[in-house]
Scaffold this active site. Structure first.
Site, PDB file in Angstrom:
ATOM      1  N   GLY B  13     -27.479  10.869  15.678  1.00  0.00           N
ATOM      2  CA  GLY B  13     -27.375  11.104  17.110  1.00  0.00           C
ATOM      3  C   GLY B  13     -25.940  10.952  17.551  1.00  0.00           C
ATOM      4  O   GLY B  13     -25.027  10.967  16.740  1.00  0.00           O
ATOM      5  N   ASN B  71     -21.062  21.094  22.610  1.00  0.00           N
ATOM      6  CA  ASN B  71     -22.133  20.950  21.619  1.00  0.00           C
ATOM      7  C   ASN B  71     -23.465  21.218  22.309  1.00  0.00           C
ATOM      8  O   ASN B  71     -24.056  20.317  22.903  1.00  0.00           O
ATOM      9  CB  ASN B  71     -22.071  19.534  21.031  1.00  0.00           C
ATOM     10  CG  ASN B  71     -23.257  19.215  20.138  1.00  0.00           C
ATOM     11  OD1 ASN B  71     -24.019  20.112  19.760  1.00  0.00           O
ATOM     12  ND2 ASN B  71     -23.416  17.951  19.801  1.00  0.00           N
ATOM     13  N   CYS B  74     -28.304  20.220  21.795  1.00  0.00           N
ATOM     14  CA  CYS B  74     -29.005  19.035  22.288  1.00  0.00           C
ATOM     15  C   CYS B  74     -30.253  19.488  23.003  1.00  0.00           C
ATOM     16  O   CYS B  74     -30.280  20.564  23.602  1.00  0.00           O
ATOM     17  CB  CYS B  74     -28.137  18.282  23.296  1.00  0.00           C
ATOM     18  SG  CYS B  74     -26.633  17.610  22.598  1.00  0.00           S
ATOM     19  N   THR B 139     -25.643  21.702  12.453  1.00  0.00           N
ATOM     20  CA  THR B 139     -26.580  21.429  11.358  1.00  0.00           C
ATOM     21  C   THR B 139     -27.893  22.207  11.539  1.00  0.00           C
ATOM     22  O   THR B 139     -28.229  22.635  12.634  1.00  0.00           O
ATOM     23  CB  THR B 139     -26.919  19.933  11.333  1.00  0.00           C
ATOM     24  OG1 THR B 139     -27.298  19.538  12.647  1.00  0.00           O
ATOM     25  CG2 THR B 139     -25.724  19.100  10.903  1.00  0.00           C
ATOM     26  N   GLY B 163     -23.581  19.974   4.905  1.00  0.00           N
ATOM     27  CA  GLY B 163     -23.004  19.923   3.569  1.00  0.00           C
ATOM     28  C   GLY B 163     -23.059  21.274   2.871  1.00  0.00           C
ATOM     29  O   GLY B 163     -23.591  22.252   3.418  1.00  0.00           O
ATOM     30  N   GLY B 196     -20.512  23.245   5.345  1.00  0.00           N
ATOM     31  CA  GLY B 196     -20.507  23.208   3.892  1.00  0.00           C
ATOM     32  C   GLY B 196     -19.188  23.444   3.207  1.00  0.00           C
ATOM     33  O   GLY B 196     -19.149  23.722   2.012  1.00  0.00           O
TER      34      GLY B 196
HETATM   35  C1  LIG Z   1     -23.136  12.463  10.327  1.00  0.00           C
HETATM   36  C2  LIG Z   1     -22.920  13.713  11.122  1.00  0.00           C
HETATM   37  C3  LIG Z   1     -22.757  13.633  12.506  1.00  0.00           C
HETATM   38  C4  LIG Z   1     -22.580  14.790  13.262  1.00  0.00           C
HETATM   39  N1  LIG Z   1     -22.408  14.671  14.615  1.00  0.00           N
HETATM   40  C5  LIG Z   1     -22.186  15.801  15.355  1.00  0.00           C
HETATM   41  C6  LIG Z   1     -21.958  15.709  16.755  1.00  0.00           C
HETATM   42  O1  LIG Z   1     -21.941  14.625  17.325  1.00  0.00           O
HETATM   43  N2  LIG Z   1     -21.735  16.856  17.454  1.00  0.00           N
HETATM   44  C7  LIG Z   1     -21.704  18.083  16.849  1.00  0.00           C
HETATM   45  O2  LIG Z   1     -21.471  19.094  17.509  1.00  0.00           O
HETATM   46  N3  LIG Z   1     -21.936  18.190  15.510  1.00  0.00           N
HETATM   47  C8  LIG Z   1     -22.165  17.086  14.772  1.00  0.00           C
HETATM   48  N4  LIG Z   1     -22.381  17.204  13.406  1.00  0.00           N
HETATM   49  C9  LIG Z   1     -22.397  18.541  12.793  1.00  0.00           C
HETATM   50  C10 LIG Z   1     -21.058  18.889  12.149  1.00  0.00           C
HETATM   51  O3  LIG Z   1     -20.026  18.911  13.125  1.00  0.00           O
HETATM   52  C11 LIG Z   1     -21.101  20.256  11.452  1.00  0.00           C
HETATM   53  O4  LIG Z   1     -21.362  21.268  12.411  1.00  0.00           O
HETATM   54  C12 LIG Z   1     -22.174  20.325  10.385  1.00  0.00           C
HETATM   55  O5  LIG Z   1     -22.327  19.092   9.743  1.00  0.00           O
HETATM   56  C13 LIG Z   1     -21.877  21.378   9.340  1.00  0.00           C
HETATM   57  O6  LIG Z   1     -20.622  21.139   8.714  1.00  0.00           O
HETATM   58  P1  LIG Z   1     -20.448  20.319   7.314  1.00  0.00           P
HETATM   59  O7  LIG Z   1     -21.393  20.943   6.335  1.00  0.00           O
HETATM   60  O8  LIG Z   1     -18.990  20.505   6.970  1.00  0.00           O
HETATM   61  O9  LIG Z   1     -20.791  18.916   7.612  1.00  0.00           O
HETATM   62  C14 LIG Z   1     -22.565  16.050  12.632  1.00  0.00           C
HETATM   63  C15 LIG Z   1     -22.733  16.131  11.239  1.00  0.00           C
HETATM   64  C16 LIG Z   1     -22.916  14.977  10.485  1.00  0.00           C
HETATM   65  C17 LIG Z   1     -23.101  15.107   9.005  1.00  0.00           C
END
Ligand SMILES: Cc1cc2nc3c(=O)[nH]c(=O)nc-3n(C[C@H](O)[C@H](O)[C@H](O)COP(=O)(O)O)c2cc1C
Ligand SMILES: Cc1cc2nc3c(=O)[nH]c(=O)nc-3n(C[C@H](O)[C@H](O)[C@H](O)COP(=O)(O)OP(=O)(O)OC[C@H]3O[C@@H](n4cnc5c(N)ncnc54)[C@H](O)[C@@H]3O)c2cc1C
Ligand code: FES
Lengths: 295, 261
Positions: B13, B71, B74, B139, B163, B196
């Site tokens: 969150g 973002n 939500c 995500t 990821g 990713g």
């Molecule tokens: C632990 C964690 C917390 C995240 N918190 C947010 C957030 O607060 N707001 C947001 O827009 N995306 C958030 N994300 C999503 C990431 O910004 C990103 O869009 C998503 O993880 C895909 O990129 P990645 O594969 O490089 O992690 C979060 C992702 C992770 C893993």
């Protein structure tokens, strides 16, 4: 922003130079230049698992069991691993000369008392791993050191023989009575505190144990310093996986990152009530709780 | 949190004490160290997003802010918890309200969710409502069951999957939106690619699909130096391939389709 996170923490390819079974655990020694020199008891290292192309991306955190800053191979760091899931099983299966990416030392160490007061060090299972060099640091300051090691069964105790060298008195408990007193560390703790007139109780082990030693310490008029084991994904303060509610000096509960603001906390500052379900909760009275709701 | 193959599921969150605290403390600190901040904002209702933007605008350190990422992944409390990013009307409303609160020279990026039937439709709604750019992707909604306790492993029951496991989804989403821009179906705006990325080569995939900038999330947990390393690896890969300018590589894959397709 905590001050500890602003220094540059070493990230090194650590060569595994020794690995041995100790009861239910694996004791690993890595050459980790730069890590050993900076480390203090209570700090931990975060290990990458599975090699460079691993599908297990998250780091695994381990208390530093001991360091030798100037060994034959350069500084070495020892950890004690309980093989559980894929990452810890991979570590346990490694042979000598494998390389593991290591970040550390991380987190805040155990604070040491200014006066040479008596201390009780309580370890549950592999939670005893960081206590031996803590004991050495305390004895160097003239503290009387008692150790209590507890585990479910004898093979899950770690370091009973080492404890006899490291401490002035040792008490062992097992749930099944296979070694020492049958019962929990919290059963024997009151008596050990009274006998040694201890003013500080240090603890490392499962959350439920840390909670009960905090309660016992409070009842006996001692301060508890506990190293928590909260689930961690990065270990370096960027992912927020490890947040937990802790009361600050001003009485306000805040969600803090246990990897950078801990893992060592004063026991009476931890909001143990938030851990009852096994899923950490945000208490209603935590600072900013409303902002965290609904997301 | 749960680790998943080449990724993770989080229901962390939005941990943090809220925007007032951020505007008064963190942003001031960021400014003091010379950071240029792309701040991410969120809310439970469209009005709350606007309020959050207004608080940032009023911060003494607002000049450290170079852009706002909205973002919209939500749940909308006012619309039975349906995620803003899954509904073009709600998404557009949020963007329009936030746009009003911010000076024109502060670009706003709408951060899109891949969990939609047609991401181009959401992208269009956001750009038409005043988004200066898009961030793709957030995500994916996922779930893991703890087989010892036979209960959901993360406290939020479902969580966000991130990821390298989701990289092909990011590449696809960026591709579709960029293609719509090239075909004139939606106005052309810059895309920040995320999802990713672990290596420079991964970043190059997102760039070739249409991203003009890259964010690195989950890979940072494995390697804290990942953002800097990816940047260097991407620069080297572009040089190897003979690109004189980064922008020449943006969306390049759209010009290299199989003519028999
Ligand atoms: C632990 C964690 C917390 C995240 N918190 C947010 C957030 O607060 N707001 C947001 O827009 N995306 C958030 N994300 C999503 C990431 O910004 C990103 O869009 C998503 O993880 C895909 O990129 P990645 O594969 O490089 O992690 C979060 C992702 C992770 C893993
Ligand atoms: C400060 C600290 C010190 C620790 N010291 C030791 C030690 O000395 N010896 C030892 O054997 N173990 C220790 N642990 C626990 C150890 O980190 C976990 O058992 C290990 O990460 C689990 O990895 P896995 O691959 O077996 O499990 P998986 O379930 O596959 O792990 C998946 C993810 O969840 C995280 N995770 C799962 N369980 C835990 C847990 N209990 N604590 C933290 N993260 C977890 C992992 O880091 C990983 O990111 C410590 C944990 C912390 C936080
Ligand atoms: S484990 Fe990532 S912030 Fe603490």
């Amino acid at each position: 922003m905590s001050e500890t996170s602003q220094e540059r923490t070493p990230q090194v390819a650590g060569e595994l130079i020794a690995t041995r079974r100790v009861g239910a655990y694996h004791h690993l020694t890595f050459v980790a230049p730069g890590v050993a020199e900076l480390a203090k008891p209570g700090q931990f290292v975060a290990l990458a698992v599975g090699g460079d192309t691993s599908a297990n991306l998250l780091r695994r955190c381990f208390s530093i069991h001991k360091v030798s800053p100037s060994g034959t191979y350069g500084g070495t760091v020892d950890v004690v691993v309980a093989a559980r899931g894929p990452g810890t099983r991979w570590l346990a299966g490694l042979g000598a000369h494998h390389e593991v990416n290591i970040i550390g030392p991380l987190g805040r160490p155990f604070p040491l008392p200014k006066e040479p007061v008596a201390c009780v060090l309580v370890g549950g299972g592999y939670g005893s791993a960081p206590l031996f060099w803590l004991a050495a640091a305390l004895r160097e300051r003239g503290c009387h050191v008692e150790m209590i090691l507890g585990a479910a069964t004898e093979d899950r105790l770690f370091g009973v023989i080492e404890a006899r060298r490291a401490a002035d008195g040792v008490t062992v408990t097992t749930d099944d009575g296979s070694m020492g007193v049958k019962g929990w560390v919290s059963d024997v703790l009151p008596e050990v505190i009274r006998r040694s007139h201890a003013e500080v109780v240090y603890g490392c082990g499962p959350m439920a144990m840390l909670r009960s030693i905090t309660e016992v310490a409070a009842a006996e008029g001692a301060v508890a310093q506990v190293a928590v084991e909260e689930s961690m994904a990065c270990g370096i303060g960027v992912c927020m996986t490890c947040v937990m509610p802790v009361v600050g000096a001003d009485g306000q509960t805040r969600m803090v990152r246990s990897c950078v603001d801990g893992p060592v906390f004063r026991g009476d500052r931890v909001r143990w009530d938030a851990f009852e379900s096994g899923w950490g909760r945000v208490p209603d009275d935590a600072y900013g709780a409303a902002a965290m709701r609904g997301h | 949190m749960a680790e998943t193959p080449s990724g993770m599921l989080n229901s962390i969150g939005l941990q943090g004490p809220g925007v007032n605290d951020f505007a008064q403390n963190d942003l001031v600190w960021l400014k003091s160290v010379g950071a240029r901040v792309l701040a991410s904002i969120a809310g439970n209702t469209a009005g709350e997003y606007a309020d959050v933007a207004a608080v940032l605008r009023a911060s003494p350190a607002f000049d450290a802010v170079v852009g706002i990422e909205v973002n919209i992944s939500c749940p909308n409390v006012a619309n039975r918890g349906l995620v803003f990013a899954c509904d073009p009307l709600s998404a557009a409303k949020v963007i329009a309200l936030v746009r009003e609160k911010l000076p024109r020279d502060i670009p706003i990026f709408a951060k899109l969710s891949p969990d939609v039937t047609d991401i181009v439709e959401i992208a269009r709604a956001c750009v038409n409502a005043g988004a200066d750019g898009l961030t793709m992707i957030n995500t994916l909604l996922g779930m893991v069951i703890d087989t010892d306790l036979l209960r959901p492993q993360v406290a939020g029951v479902t969580g966000g999957l991130s990821g390298p496991a989701i990289r092909p989804v990011a590449v696809r989403a960026i591709w579709q939106v960029r293609a719509a821009m090239l075909e004139g179906r939606i106005p052309t705006v810059p895309i920040i690619g995320v999802g990713g990325v672990r290596t420079g080569d991964d970043a190059l995939q997102l760039v070739a699909a249409g991203a003009s900038a890259i964010q690195v999330g989950t890979a940072t947990f494995n390697d804290p130096s990942a953002p800097i390393r990816v940047n260097a690896e991407l620069a080297a890969a572009l040089q190897d391939k003979g690109f004189a300018r980064f922008s020449d590589a943006v969306g390049i894959a759209h010009t290299r389709l199989d003519p028999r397709r």
